[in-house]
Design a protein around this motif. Sequence first.
Motif, PDB file in Angstrom:
ATOM      1  N   THR A 191      11.718 -21.079  35.029  1.00 51.04           N
ATOM      2  CA  THR A 191      12.191 -20.333  36.182  1.00 51.04           C
ATOM      3  C   THR A 191      13.695 -20.172  36.043  1.00 51.04           C
ATOM      4  O   THR A 191      14.379 -21.027  35.465  1.00 51.04           O
ATOM      5  CB  THR A 191      11.849 -21.029  37.520  1.00 51.04           C
ATOM      6  OG1 THR A 191      12.336 -22.375  37.488  1.00 51.04           O
ATOM      7  CG2 THR A 191      10.359 -21.017  37.781  1.00 51.04           C
ATOM      8  N   HIS A 196       2.807 -24.757  32.420  1.00 52.44           N
ATOM      9  CA  HIS A 196       4.231 -24.988  32.182  1.00 52.44           C
ATOM     10  C   HIS A 196       4.953 -23.663  32.068  1.00 52.44           C
ATOM     11  O   HIS A 196       4.341 -22.625  31.813  1.00 52.44           O
ATOM     12  CB  HIS A 196       4.457 -25.829  30.912  1.00 52.44           C
ATOM     13  CG  HIS A 196       4.177 -25.106  29.639  1.00 52.44           C
ATOM     14  ND1 HIS A 196       5.173 -24.533  28.886  1.00 52.44           N
ATOM     15  CD2 HIS A 196       3.023 -24.862  28.993  1.00 52.44           C
ATOM     16  CE1 HIS A 196       4.627 -23.973  27.811  1.00 52.44           C
ATOM     17  NE2 HIS A 196       3.318 -24.158  27.860  1.00 52.44           N
ATOM     18  N   GLY A 197       6.267 -23.704  32.278  1.00 49.28           N
ATOM     19  CA  GLY A 197       7.031 -22.477  32.143  1.00 49.28           C
ATOM     20  C   GLY A 197       8.450 -22.605  32.632  1.00 49.28           C
ATOM     21  O   GLY A 197       8.914 -23.682  33.001  1.00 49.28           O
ATOM     22  N   TRP A 228       5.458 -18.145  33.202  1.00 48.57           N
ATOM     23  CA  TRP A 228       4.565 -19.284  33.353  1.00 48.57           C
ATOM     24  C   TRP A 228       3.375 -19.157  32.415  1.00 48.57           C
ATOM     25  O   TRP A 228       2.878 -18.065  32.184  1.00 48.57           O
ATOM     26  CB  TRP A 228       4.065 -19.374  34.795  1.00 48.57           C
ATOM     27  CG  TRP A 228       3.401 -20.672  35.089  1.00 48.57           C
ATOM     28  CD1 TRP A 228       2.058 -20.917  35.172  1.00 48.57           C
ATOM     29  CD2 TRP A 228       4.045 -21.933  35.305  1.00 48.57           C
ATOM     30  NE1 TRP A 228       1.833 -22.254  35.434  1.00 48.57           N
ATOM     31  CE2 TRP A 228       3.045 -22.889  35.529  1.00 48.57           C
ATOM     32  CE3 TRP A 228       5.376 -22.337  35.342  1.00 48.57           C
ATOM     33  CZ2 TRP A 228       3.325 -24.232  35.769  1.00 48.57           C
ATOM     34  CZ3 TRP A 228       5.653 -23.664  35.593  1.00 48.57           C
ATOM     35  CH2 TRP A 228       4.636 -24.594  35.804  1.00 48.57           C
ATOM     36  N   ARG A 239      10.763 -15.658  36.381  1.00 48.81           N
ATOM     37  CA  ARG A 239       9.752 -16.669  36.065  1.00 48.81           C
ATOM     38  C   ARG A 239       8.864 -16.251  34.903  1.00 48.81           C
ATOM     39  O   ARG A 239       8.435 -15.110  34.823  1.00 48.81           O
ATOM     40  CB  ARG A 239       8.887 -16.883  37.300  1.00 48.81           C
ATOM     41  CG  ARG A 239       7.832 -17.940  37.153  1.00 48.81           C
ATOM     42  CD  ARG A 239       7.155 -18.165  38.504  1.00 48.81           C
ATOM     43  NE  ARG A 239       6.167 -19.218  38.394  1.00 48.81           N
ATOM     44  CZ  ARG A 239       4.901 -19.094  38.778  1.00 48.81           C
ATOM     45  NH1 ARG A 239       4.474 -17.974  39.312  1.00 48.81           N
ATOM     46  NH2 ARG A 239       4.076 -20.095  38.641  1.00 48.81           N
TER      47      ARG A 239
END
Length: 139
Positions: free
Chosen positions: A84, A81-82, A70, A68
């Motif tokens: 994964t 937002h980001g 972020w 992840r």
Amino acid sequence: MVYNMHERVIPASPERIWELLATIGGEQDRLWPGDKSSFRLPEGLIPGAPVEHGPMRYRVGAIEPGRRLWFDTGTQLSGGHGFTLHPVEGGTLVRHELKGRTGGVFRLMWPLVIRRKHDVVIEKILDNLEREISRAHAD
């Protein structure tokens, strides 16, 4: 409330995807499309580090290598937002999510201008990720 998601299965391990994703905004960035100065992490990819994204300023949020990345966008977008990374048959599901409550000018600009540009940029990042993975397999 805004929610926007893009995802793609890339034929590589989460660790390999992370190697490329962790360069975003840096000097070795091979994923950001177009003008590299429009998305910069001048202090690197560390929690709390500043992000310069066009006229917007925010911070690197959570970093979980191989899983992840972020970004905390503050008052412009309460959630952030980001990316994964999820291992799946045949590779890794790379998902980009943008979510939260909008504020200020962002509230007006998201539906009128930003959403379309955001969608194009994220799809190009995923294209570039696929291209880089393919290039590595060819070597």
